[in-house]
Design an enzyme around this catalytic site. Structure first.
Site, mmCIF file in Angstrom:
data_model
loop_
_atom_site.group_PDB
_atom_site.id
_atom_site.type_symbol
_atom_site.label_atom_id
_atom_site.label_comp_id
_atom_site.label_asym_id
_atom_site.label_seq_id
_atom_site.Cartn_x
_atom_site.Cartn_y
_atom_site.Cartn_z
ATOM 1 N N PRO A 189 0.838 -1.204 0.000
ATOM 2 C CA PRO A 189 0.000 0.000 0.000
ATOM 3 C C PRO A 189 0.873 1.253 0.000
ATOM 4 O O PRO A 189 1.803 1.365 0.800
ATOM 5 C CB PRO A 189 -0.787 -0.118 1.306
ATOM 6 N N THR A 241 0.420 5.410 -0.201
ATOM 7 C CA THR A 241 -0.391 6.637 -0.258
ATOM 8 C C THR A 241 0.196 7.600 -1.270
ATOM 9 O O THR A 241 1.390 7.865 -1.267
ATOM 10 C CB THR A 241 -0.440 7.268 1.150
ATOM 11 N N ALA A 280 -3.785 3.529 1.271
ATOM 12 C CA ALA A 280 -4.743 3.552 2.374
ATOM 13 C C ALA A 280 -5.944 4.420 2.002
ATOM 14 O O ALA A 280 -5.795 5.492 1.423
ATOM 15 C CB ALA A 280 -4.067 4.079 3.636
ATOM 16 N N GLN A 331 -7.010 -1.027 1.231
ATOM 17 C CA GLN A 331 -6.502 -0.892 2.600
ATOM 18 C C GLN A 331 -7.369 0.118 3.358
ATOM 19 O O GLN A 331 -7.458 1.290 2.975
ATOM 20 C CB GLN A 331 -5.035 -0.447 2.627
ATOM 21 N N ALA A 359 -1.585 -0.746 11.393
ATOM 22 C CA ALA A 359 -0.148 -0.525 11.589
ATOM 23 C C ALA A 359 0.208 0.961 11.629
ATOM 24 O O ALA A 359 -0.656 1.840 11.593
ATOM 25 C CB ALA A 359 0.619 -1.211 10.458
ATOM 26 N N TYR A 386 -1.456 4.496 13.325
ATOM 27 C CA TYR A 386 -2.789 5.054 13.085
ATOM 28 C C TYR A 386 -3.803 4.483 14.096
ATOM 29 O O TYR A 386 -3.413 3.805 15.043
ATOM 30 C CB TYR A 386 -3.186 4.842 11.615
ATOM 31 N N ARG A 389 -2.801 -5.551 8.642
ATOM 32 C CA ARG A 389 -1.406 -5.117 8.736
ATOM 33 C C ARG A 389 -1.123 -4.619 10.150
ATOM 34 O O ARG A 389 -1.899 -3.833 10.708
ATOM 35 C CB ARG A 389 -1.127 -3.998 7.728
ATOM 36 N N GLY A 416 7.206 -1.988 -2.212
ATOM 37 C CA GLY A 416 6.634 -0.647 -2.214
ATOM 38 C C GLY A 416 7.318 0.277 -3.203
ATOM 39 O O GLY A 416 6.946 0.358 -4.382
HETATM 40 C C1 FNR Z 1 4.127 3.931 2.262
HETATM 41 N N1 FNR Z 1 3.736 2.898 3.130
HETATM 42 C C2 FNR Z 1 2.394 2.749 3.441
HETATM 43 N N2 FNR Z 1 1.996 1.748 4.290
HETATM 44 C C3 FNR Z 1 0.672 1.532 4.531
HETATM 45 O O1 FNR Z 1 0.344 0.607 5.257
HETATM 46 N N3 FNR Z 1 -0.267 2.327 3.936
HETATM 47 C C4 FNR Z 1 0.048 3.353 3.118
HETATM 48 O O2 FNR Z 1 -0.848 4.036 2.590
HETATM 49 C C5 FNR Z 1 1.427 3.611 2.874
HETATM 50 N N4 FNR Z 1 1.831 4.661 2.105
HETATM 51 C C6 FNR Z 1 3.153 4.805 1.748
HETATM 52 C C7 FNR Z 1 3.527 5.819 0.853
HETATM 53 C C8 FNR Z 1 4.840 5.944 0.444
HETATM 54 C C9 FNR Z 1 5.219 7.018 -0.524
HETATM 55 C C10 FNR Z 1 5.820 5.059 0.959
HETATM 56 C C11 FNR Z 1 7.253 5.152 0.509
HETATM 57 C C12 FNR Z 1 5.458 4.087 1.857
HETATM 58 C C13 FNR Z 1 4.706 1.864 3.552
HETATM 59 C C14 FNR Z 1 4.851 0.807 2.449
HETATM 60 O O3 FNR Z 1 3.673 0.030 2.337
HETATM 61 C C15 FNR Z 1 6.053 -0.156 2.705
HETATM 62 O O4 FNR Z 1 5.881 -0.781 3.949
HETATM 63 C C16 FNR Z 1 7.382 0.572 2.702
HETATM 64 O O5 FNR Z 1 7.490 1.423 1.578
HETATM 65 C C17 FNR Z 1 8.572 -0.405 2.698
HETATM 66 O O6 FNR Z 1 8.604 -1.196 1.531
HETATM 67 P P1 FNR Z 1 9.655 -0.872 0.322
HETATM 68 O O7 FNR Z 1 9.275 0.468 -0.243
HETATM 69 O O8 FNR Z 1 11.014 -0.819 0.935
HETATM 70 O O9 FNR Z 1 9.486 -2.004 -0.641
#
Ligand code: FNR
Length: 351
Positions: free
Chosen positions: A25, A27, A58, A100, A180, A183, A230, A320
């Site tokens: 996920p 954002t 999310a 999500q 997670a 929040y 999560r 991500g």
């Molecule tokens: C996220 N992450 C995130 N996690 C989540 O649970 N909901 C969300 O909406 C978001 N939004 C989000 C936006 C951006 C720009 C980033 C970089 C990260 C966390 C994401 O799901 C993930 O756990 C991390 O990015 C680590 O994985 P990678 O990027 O190392 O593969």
């Protein structure tokens, strides 16, 4: 070298994924001003449909859950209609997508939902504020939240369940409950943010109650086979660690083991992080405490993620940032093509 990522994975009798790579996920703050997903978002997700499962950015379950600009919602007919365009586009490309479900709790700001006055109540487990201001909106400092009353907690649970039903109406294959990253649900799970004296505070059983009630309300509405969760036991984001949190997650994970969810997903940015109270990595802790499908994530490459799966550290790999940089991530990894490196400047545009 990464062949195990490309084997199908059966989550349950309802859902089988075409491979073990999930889009995490992410954002993006690109919904329109009514928090309706756009055609551009549909194109963005459809380009990534080769993932075994996409988890959407999310999505807020109701107005007072909003903490960032232009995050999409799932509580108006227009939002449901907008998501239907997204899910149709993903399905047409042969993909699967979960929504999500999100309420930011004390990370919300009435600027986003308080109407012209910009004022309103921010709900959390307790009246413990986080420091600082909304990212890139420095004039919006976080306010001290109101502890949710029992009636408000019951309404929140009902609103989570309604948003899950709306997600199914919008064509999603299921939902991932965002429990997670500091929040609302996570705010009940940590001693730092939960100082309640009632049946939602003080003990692991009480502190897990809200999370489990949300899970149970959603699974009875849409089925456990379409519900995932999560969790971030590490408290690494908008939260202070308290060693006693470990007892809360021990209890919660034990309770979840019998609930037949589609999967649990680690919430973490870098899975190399070590947490003293968990005895090491968050993923290893969750693996030990929970016997069913676990999704790992956090600064993995396809190579290191594949090795982790081979070593039985988790079952599925969520990716991500590399997925932002490479819409065709799955194809590139499978063919051994070089990946484009992620940079934060890519967040300005939806490609
Ligand atoms: C996220 N992450 C995130 N996690 C989540 O649970 N909901 C969300 O909406 C978001 N939004 C989000 C936006 C951006 C720009 C980033 C970089 C990260 C966390 C994401 O799901 C993930 O756990 C991390 O990015 C680590 O994985 P990678 O990027 O190392 O593969």
């Amino acid at each position: 070298m990464t062949a195990n990522l490309f084997t199908p994975y059966q989550l349950n009798e309802t859902l089988t994924l075409q491979n073990r790579i999930l889009m995490a996920p992410l954002t993006r703050c690109m919904a329109d001003n009514d928090l309706v997903p756009t055609q551009q978002m549909a194109d963005y997700y459809a380009r990534r449909a080769q993932a075994g499962l996409i988890i959407s950015e999310a999505v807020i379950i109701r107005p007072d859950g909003q903490g960032y600009p232009n995050t999409p919602g799932l509580f108006t007919p227009e939002q449901i209609k907008g998501w239907r365009v997204v899910t149709d586009a993903v399905h047409q490309q042969g993909g699967k997508i979960f929504a999500q479900l999100w309420h930011t709790g004390r990370v919300a700001h009435p600027h986003f939902f308080g109407g012209d006055s910009g004022e309103g109540d921010v709900l959390s487990a307790s009246d413990v504020a986080i420091e600082g201001s909304v990212p890139r909106m420095r004039e919006l400092t976080y306010q001290t939240p109101t502890p949710a009353s029992i009636a408000q907690i019951n309404q929140l649970i009902a609103d989570y369940a309604q948003a899950a039903a709306n997600a199914i109406d919008a064509g999603f294959d299921g939902v991932e409950i965002h429990g997670a990253n500091g929040y609302l649900i996570d705010q009940f799970l940590h001693y730092d943010s939960n100082r309640r004296q009632d049946e939602y505070g003080q003990t692991p059983e009480n502190m897990s109650r809200f999370a489990l009630e949300v899970v149970d309300a959603i699974t009875s509405r849409i089925g456990a086979d379409r519900t995932a969760l999560r969790l971030s036991p590490g408290a690494y984001f908008n939260m202070q660690v308290d060693a006693r949190d470990r007892d809360v997650f021990d209890y919660l994970l034990d309770q979840l083991a019998s609930r037949k969810l589609a999967f649990l997903h680690v919430g973490i940015f870098d899975d190399a992080m070590q947490f003293e109270h968990l005895g090491g990595r968050a993923s290893d802790y969750m693996r030990k405490q929970y016997p069913h499908t676990l999704v790992g994530v956090g600064s993995f490459s396809a190579q290191t993620g594949s090795e982790a799966i081979a070593n039985n550290r988790f079952d599925l790999l969520a990716i991500g940032r590399p997925f932002i940089a490479n819409p065709d991530y799955v194809e590139k990894v499978q063919s051994g093509a070089e990946l484009v490196e992620y940079s934060e400047t890519m967040l300005a545009e939806l490609v």
